[in-house]
Design a protein around this motif. Sequence first.
Motif, short mmCIF file in Angstrom:
data_model
loop_
_atom_site.label_atom_id
_atom_site.label_comp_id
_atom_site.label_asym_id
_atom_site.label_seq_id
_atom_site.Cartn_x
_atom_site.Cartn_y
_atom_site.Cartn_z
N GLY A 181 -1.08 8.06 3.88
CA GLY A 181 0.15 8.88 4.26
C GLY A 181 -0.02 9.22 5.88
O GLY A 181 0.81 9.25 6.63
N ILE A 182 -1.51 9.48 6.09
CA ILE A 182 -1.93 9.76 7.39
C ILE A 182 -3.15 9.23 7.94
O ILE A 182 -3.85 9.06 7.07
N GLU A 183 -3.37 9.17 9.21
CA GLU A 183 -4.38 8.55 9.63
C GLU A 183 -5.76 9.29 9.04
O GLU A 183 -5.68 10.60 9.16
N ASN A 184 -6.79 8.69 8.92
CA ASN A 184 -8.09 9.20 8.40
C ASN A 184 -8.01 9.91 6.89
O ASN A 184 -8.85 10.50 6.44
N ALA A 185 -6.69 9.70 6.39
CA ALA A 185 -6.73 10.12 4.94
C ALA A 185 -7.13 9.09 3.77
O ALA A 185 -7.35 7.87 4.12
N LYS A 186 -7.32 9.42 2.61
CA LYS A 186 -7.30 8.40 1.66
C LYS A 186 -6.07 7.72 1.22
O LYS A 186 -5.20 8.10 1.68
N THR A 187 -6.53 6.27 0.83
CA THR A 187 -5.49 5.61 0.55
C THR A 187 -4.30 6.24 -0.60
O THR A 187 -5.10 6.68 -1.70
N LYS A 188 -3.20 6.16 -0.56
CA LYS A 188 -2.35 6.95 -1.78
C LYS A 188 -1.43 5.86 -2.32
O LYS A 188 -1.07 5.99 -3.59
N ARG A 189 -1.18 4.90 -1.81
CA ARG A 189 -0.40 3.89 -2.53
C ARG A 189 -0.89 2.50 -2.14
O ARG A 189 -1.42 2.28 -1.28
N LEU A 190 -0.56 1.43 -3.13
CA LEU A 190 -0.92 -0.04 -2.95
C LEU A 190 0.27 -0.87 -3.07
O LEU A 190 0.97 -0.52 -3.76
N VAL A 191 0.59 -1.51 -1.98
CA VAL A 191 1.61 -2.88 -2.47
C VAL A 191 0.61 -3.99 -2.87
O VAL A 191 -0.40 -4.43 -2.08
N LEU A 192 0.83 -4.56 -3.91
CA LEU A 192 0.22 -5.56 -4.44
C LEU A 192 1.09 -6.71 -4.83
O LEU A 192 2.35 -6.45 -5.22
N GLU A 193 0.54 -7.80 -4.49
CA GLU A 193 1.54 -9.06 -4.56
C GLU A 193 0.80 -10.10 -5.41
O GLU A 193 -0.54 -10.50 -5.12
N PHE A 194 1.07 -10.71 -6.53
CA PHE A 194 0.55 -11.66 -7.59
C PHE A 194 1.30 -12.87 -7.76
O PHE A 194 2.56 -12.78 -7.36
#
Length: 235
Positions: A181-194
């Motif tokens: 969501g913001i720089e230096n924050a933890k990952t909150k979403r993933l875009v995944l492609e299969f």
Amino acid sequence: MKSFKFKQFEIQQSKDVFRVGTDGVLLGALANIESAFRVLEVGTGTGLISLMLAQRNLHADFLGLDINADAVALTKLNFENAPFSARLKNLYQDFKTFETEEKYDLIVSNPPYFEESGSDKDKIARQTVELNFKQLIAQSAGFLSEDGFLSVIIPVEGGEVFVSMAEDCNLFLNRKVNIKGIENAKTKRLVLEFSPTEKKLLESEFIIEKSPRIYSDQYLELTKEFHIFKKEARG
């Protein structure tokens, strides 16, 4: 509810359907659409993702499905008013019982992920009651073309489970975008492609805001053909 205007199309919104949100915009801008000729969207909502993908690919035909009658009506309106309406159609359809002989080059979804919620709108659009990850993956696996992709955006907490379920259905993770969501924050979403073919994983990081309510250059560049805002626009 106020409509949401993009550069090439406008999204009419409703209090009974999830409005335009960052997750949908990100998937519409990031999903691998370049080589697709037939695209299926599972859970259209307002039709946002299909409209963005149709703008990015001028040759593909799109079919959207939703189990929410209000969403189906809204998507139909937004599709009909778009400049690429001839390539867009949608159905009132439960994906769990959807049947077709077609094979799709891209199946795209911003799937439900909250286990419980108080509102009927949330129950359909965001709970796993109506469509869980396993059902989405298993159904998609049967509809993908040989070189097709399943592209989703989900919370980071569901990533490992989703990947494992996909592997059980012979779908392999080809691409992963870690969204902060913001720089230096933890990952909150993933875009995944299969895809049905196992390939070397392409992994990248994407930051939405460089400081509170100030979009990152990365986000501005990604969405410049869609959003109407100045370079330093606030989110």
